[in-house]
Design an enzyme around this catalytic site. Structure first.
Site, short mmCIF file in Angstrom:
data_model
loop_
_atom_site.label_atom_id
_atom_site.label_comp_id
_atom_site.label_asym_id
_atom_site.label_seq_id
_atom_site.Cartn_x
_atom_site.Cartn_y
_atom_site.Cartn_z
N GLU A 134 26.35 46.65 22.82
CA GLU A 134 27.46 45.80 22.38
C GLU A 134 27.49 44.54 23.22
O GLU A 134 27.36 44.59 24.44
CB GLU A 134 28.83 46.48 22.54
N GLU B 187 38.08 44.17 12.31
CA GLU B 187 38.64 45.47 11.93
C GLU B 187 40.14 45.49 12.26
O GLU B 187 40.52 45.42 13.43
CB GLU B 187 37.91 46.59 12.67
N LYS C 131 41.94 48.34 14.81
CA LYS C 131 41.60 48.56 16.21
C LYS C 131 42.88 48.81 17.00
O LYS C 131 43.94 48.26 16.69
CB LYS C 131 40.88 47.33 16.77
N GLU D 25 40.79 42.51 20.09
CA GLU D 25 39.88 43.58 19.69
C GLU D 25 39.50 43.53 18.21
O GLU D 25 38.39 43.91 17.85
CB GLU D 25 40.51 44.95 20.01
#
Length: 349
Positions: A267, A319, A322, A328
């Site tokens: 990541e 997203e 999260k 995030e």
């Protein structure tokens, strides 16, 4: 006159077609991974996501759990996969090799039959050292490795994923060391990697380092845009924070007596919103493009100049579910409608 205009139109069409062909050719050459997270209630179906990867030539995917829809969609796609065993599953799997065998039979074997799907690495958990599941990692890794070997699936490597929280210091390449409370766990895991030729998977985020101390950490150092060395470690010179953070993990491994284990960066990324002027779409595009270029050079770090490091961008989508709203859920390259957060050409050219 009409024939002349017709010829001009043909020339324009041919030029556009050539440009598109060149873009596709470049996209197909992208040897970098993208994390496919599913913590959203508005994300497209897995088949559309796989087609998105294929459209842009993304050849590697990281899945955070063995989602059947995603694994089915990946069959025959040519996209290789790093598959994560969910953290919550580890206590049950650590209790019995039979449980690990059942997990493999359900979540891996049906999809790799007849070479329909290339699962390169199975990571036992994600960012759980230190943590309540840390003691479960090693026994699950051992059981999984033994079962893979017994089934002649030794091309699948077994690993786990660390965050910077595993280190006492993650910013200085020479000062990297595992926290005392995890040193014993890490020693066993690293020896396992050394014996099995498996990589250590790490999540590396210069953004968080910069955001936590923007006074002392330069933005250009965090974004791969510094004109020259910023940090010096003896004869080693670092021009970007990413290399320094990876170097910290290499130093930590050496302090545990292991110096022959490579790392995969599973990541890395930069959010496009959520923290004012530190998180703009332009900063996100600059980081992701430079991170890609850094990985695609196939060069090592100053500490290990001949060791190629593979990399994955987090993440393919924003997203909305999260846990920590704001930063995030703004790491995505694409919105859930599959439109790019910033012009794709700003990242993939």
């Amino acid at each position: 006159m009409m024939m002349g205009l017709f010829r001009q139109e043909l020339i324009v069409v041919a030029t556009i077609a050539a440009a598109l062909h060149n873009q596709i050719r470049i996209a197909e050459a992208i040897d970098i991974g993208f994390c496919y997270g599913m913590l959203g209630d508005n994300l497209p179906p897995a088949t559309d996501v796989v087609n998105l990867y294929k459209k842009y030539g993304f050849s590697k995917m990281r899945l955070f759990d063995p989602n059947p829809a995603a694994l089915n969609a990946l069959r025959g796609s040519g996209i290789s996969v790093i598959l994560v065993i969910r953290n919550d599953d580890l206590p049950n799997l650590a209790a019995s090799p039979d449980a690990v065998m059942a997990w493999l039979a359900t979540n891996v074997e049906p999809y790799i039959k007849d070479d329909n799907l290339n699962i390169r690495i199975i990571t036992v958990g994600n960012e759980i050292i230190p943590g309540k599941y840390a003691e479960n990692i090693f026994p699950v890794m051992q059981s999984l490795q033994n079962i893979l070997l017994s089934k002649n699936l030794n091309e699948i490597k077994v690993s786990t994923v660390l965050s910077r929280d595993t280190l006492g210091s993650s910013y200085s390449p020479w000062g990297g060391a595992f926290k005392p409370e995890v040193s014993g766990i890490m020693k066993g895991i690293l020896n396992f990697f050394s014996q099995t030729a498996s990589p250590l998977c790490i999540n590396v985020y210069p953004y968080f380092a910069y955001a936590s101390d923007p006074v002392n950490i330069r933005l250009d150092y965090a974004q791969f845009t510094a004109p020259g060395p910023v940090v010096t470690d003896g004869d080693l010179k670092y021009i970007n924070l990413f290399d320094a953070m990876v170097g910290a993990f290499f130093s930590a491994m050496e302090k545990e007596g292991v110096n022959n284990v490579n790392v995969f960066v599973t990541e890395s990324g930069w959010p496009s919103a959520g923290n004012g002027q530190l998180t703009t779409s332009q900063l996100a595009a600059t980081y992701n493009k430079n991170f890609m270029n850094r990985i695609l050079t196939a060069k090592g770090t100053p500490k290990r100049p001949f060791t190629h490091i593979e990399g994955f961008i987090f993440a393919i989508f924003n997203e909305n579910k999260k846990q920590s709203a704001g930063i995030e859920n703004n790491f995505g390259l694409f919105y859930p409608n599959m439109q790019p957060v910033c012009p794709v050409g700003h990242v993939f050219t």
